[in-house]
Motif scaffolding. Structure first.
Motif, short mmCIF file in Angstrom:
data_model
loop_
_atom_site.label_atom_id
_atom_site.label_comp_id
_atom_site.label_asym_id
_atom_site.label_seq_id
_atom_site.Cartn_x
_atom_site.Cartn_y
_atom_site.Cartn_z
N ASN A 16 0.83 -1.20 0.00
CA ASN A 16 0.00 0.00 0.00
C ASN A 16 0.86 1.25 0.00
O ASN A 16 0.52 2.24 -0.64
N ARG A 53 1.98 1.78 -3.45
CA ARG A 53 0.93 2.34 -4.29
C ARG A 53 0.76 3.83 -4.02
O ARG A 53 0.58 4.63 -4.94
N ALA A 54 0.83 4.19 -2.74
CA ALA A 54 0.70 5.61 -2.40
C ALA A 54 1.85 6.39 -3.03
O ALA A 54 1.65 7.48 -3.58
N ALA A 112 1.32 6.85 -6.79
CA ALA A 112 0.32 7.88 -7.10
C ALA A 112 0.88 9.27 -6.81
O ALA A 112 0.74 10.19 -7.62
N ALA A 124 -2.79 12.78 -4.99
CA ALA A 124 -2.68 11.34 -4.83
C ALA A 124 -3.73 10.85 -3.85
O ALA A 124 -4.37 9.82 -4.07
N GLU A 129 -6.96 10.66 -5.55
CA GLU A 129 -7.03 9.51 -6.45
C GLU A 129 -7.24 8.21 -5.69
O GLU A 129 -7.96 7.33 -6.13
N LEU A 130 -6.59 8.11 -4.53
CA LEU A 130 -6.68 6.87 -3.77
C LEU A 130 -7.92 6.83 -2.89
O LEU A 130 -8.22 5.81 -2.28
N VAL A 148 -1.62 9.68 3.06
CA VAL A 148 -0.54 9.59 2.07
C VAL A 148 0.79 10.01 2.70
O VAL A 148 1.81 9.34 2.53
N GLN A 192 2.08 7.11 4.66
CA GLN A 192 2.54 6.00 3.84
C GLN A 192 3.90 6.31 3.24
O GLN A 192 4.80 5.47 3.21
N ARG A 231 -5.91 1.10 -15.59
CA ARG A 231 -5.86 0.74 -14.18
C ARG A 231 -7.19 0.29 -13.61
O ARG A 231 -7.25 -0.62 -12.82
N GLU A 232 -8.24 1.01 -13.98
CA GLU A 232 -9.48 0.75 -13.27
C GLU A 232 -10.41 -0.13 -14.08
O GLU A 232 -10.39 -0.11 -15.31
N ARG A 236 -12.35 -0.09 -6.70
CA ARG A 236 -10.95 -0.02 -7.10
C ARG A 236 -10.38 -1.43 -7.26
O ARG A 236 -11.12 -2.39 -7.39
#
Lengths: 300, 300
Positions: free
Chosen positions: A14, A17-18, A21, A31, A34-35, A42, A45, A143-144, B9
């Motif tokens: 995770n 991923r943060a 982004a 970011a 987006e998350l 964020v 992280q 991605r999605e 997601r």
DNA sequence: TGACGAGACTTAGATTATCTCAGTCTTGCG
DNA sequence: CGCAAGACTGAGATAATCTAAGTCTCGTCA
């Protein structure tokens, strides 16, 4: 000779991923958006990842953050990793027999363009399951997990299908239309706005050569286009209408267009498919059907 | 037209990792071991992923699990995704100036081969930081963050450097060696074993033509080779010694070899580097230094 | 020059996600 | 028939992650 202490492993996925982004956006705030978390999450992280690596990934400036060279160098591969990960998940999802065709669309498109066409779509594709998700920004289809996206775009990528150019023009309840002779009369009417398209009235008025005395930003703004449309139908004012969205109402006479002049818009309703080829067996057919259905306005 | 419900997601990244491991191992138990968690945790992660996807990923058999075709089809790309992810992390780690050279090694190699060479290594590479992690199995250097790995291997990959062939022979305290004239005398001695190399005595005895009456599996087995070695040094019995590990003790006279015969082993001490090129600036030099140090036994 | 806004940080506490544990179930094997 | 292997389950513990609310620093703008 056993003895197996928990080995040092990868950092938190995770956190990676943060970082990906944040690095891509060059902003913790974006970011976080987006998350779907807060900026503080964020921050933490990223800090955790920096501690794990023992290096600094961002330079904290007063105004935002800047990637360190090391982070910038690693970013492309990291992004491709997550792209590939998402792609793998699509592969897995693709195995789901008869799964719903996932469509992402602007809320107004979902409600006013797609929704009226759904009955005919169901008839054209018996057994097809459709799920619709409304969102403000086109998702990253790499991605999605969407099979199809419907948005207004000026420049369509090659994998997309852009429909015919769209136009805007003032529309209102017929009773109001009857008292509007020329654009100057708009000074006495309530102008209805969509919050996202707040400038449309200004553009149309300027283009139509209306008197500059009319305030193009007066009147209420609605967070959903459908709400503004309801207001117009109820006779609450004059709405700047998109042909693709209010066409059926004009045809049915529930709305009237007091002025002939239509302003053609640069952004067109566009059907977007994932770049890695259709992820759902019927995507191509549905896209084609939707594309041709654009010309034949749905009844009612 | 806002309205932003939390979008659907990707599934949990940890669940994906668990699936990747389980699919690669074709076993939840092995995957759990690899991930350093219990099997129940893997079960739950996989179930969660299956629920998210809406498809079954494994067929549960009485004895273990079997991949479904869909899962098998998606596995290669998923594995490559995680490989690439790990590679990205290596890129980030590589930015750490003067970071420790991470060495993974079999516990006995770490203790008996590498440790004695560390002082000289430090002298040869001033300022070099070294971290050593002991483990039973060679790590996947594509995935795990080690710059160098030391293991006994029969077939070295092309990126590896295999040292000279190794040999085993019985060793013991000098006092014991004096009462051993031929292999038959071993029947009266305590044979010391390493738990992992339990068959070495049998192989050597058979190869040396010793009487079949000697039980090659009698005597205590130690979970760490260094413990068995300590027992031998203390005169507790006769150990099947690896030259690469007990050489210095023989030279110093702390151990004696009652028999001349040495059995050459198929697995050789091997230096492994990550396949994607050296991840630490001094890996190549250290490898070369270690390789040549193998011939010059460390003193003491 | 001072108020404001943007963007990131910090900490505590809440909320989830994840893991472990202990017990169960099924089946292959001796 | 009993045992071992491997997976499942559910409760409870633990750890990871998030939110909330308040700070801080600097640009920008009046």
């Amino acid at each position: 000779m056993p003895l197996a202490p928990p080995r040092p492993r990868l950092p938190s996925l995770n956190a990676l991923r943060a970082f990906e982004a944040a690095a891509r956006c060059e902003s913790f705030t974006k970011a976080a958006e987006e998350l779907g978390v807060t900026a503080g999450a964020v921050t933490q992280q990223i800090r955790q990842l920096e501690a794990w690596l023992g290096i600094r990934l961002f330079d904290r400036l007063a105004q935002g953050v800047a990637l360190t060279p090391a982070a910038r160098a690693a970013l492309p591969r990291l992004s491709r990793s997550f792209d590939m990960l998402a792609h793998s998940v699509q592969d897995l999802r693709a195995a789901h027999e008869n799964r719903a065709l996932a469509i992402a669309a602007l809320p107004c498109i979902a409600q006013l363009w797609l929704s009226p066409r759904l009955p005919a779509l169901q008839q054209a594709f018996p057994g097809l399951l459709v799920s619709i998700t409304a969102m403000e920004q086109p998702p990253d289809l790499k991605r999605e997990p969407y099979d199809l996206a419907l948005f207004y775009l000026e420049d369509a990528p090659t994998t997309a299908q852009a429909l015919d150019p769209d136009a805007i023009l003032p529309v209102c309840a017929p009773a109001i239309a009857r008292r509007l002779e020329n654009t100057a009369d708009l000074a006495n009417e309530t102008l209805l706005h969509d919050a996202v398209w707040r400038d449309d009235w200004a553009r149309w008025l300027a283009s139509a050569g209306a008197p500059k005395t009319i305030d193009p930003h007066g009147g209420p703004a609605f967070s959903l286009y459908a709400l503004a449309l309801d207001a117009a139908l109820a006779g609450a004012g004059v709405l700047m209408g998109r042909m693709s969205l209010i066409g059926p109402h004009l045809e049915a006479g529930r709305l009237a267009a007091p002025f002939e002049y239509r302003l053609t818009m640069p952004d067109r309703l566009t059907l977007l498919a994932p770049p890695d080829g259709p992820s759902h067996p019927r995507v191509a057919a549905v896209m084609e059907w939707l594309g041709s259905s654009a010309n034949s306005q749905p009844s009612s």
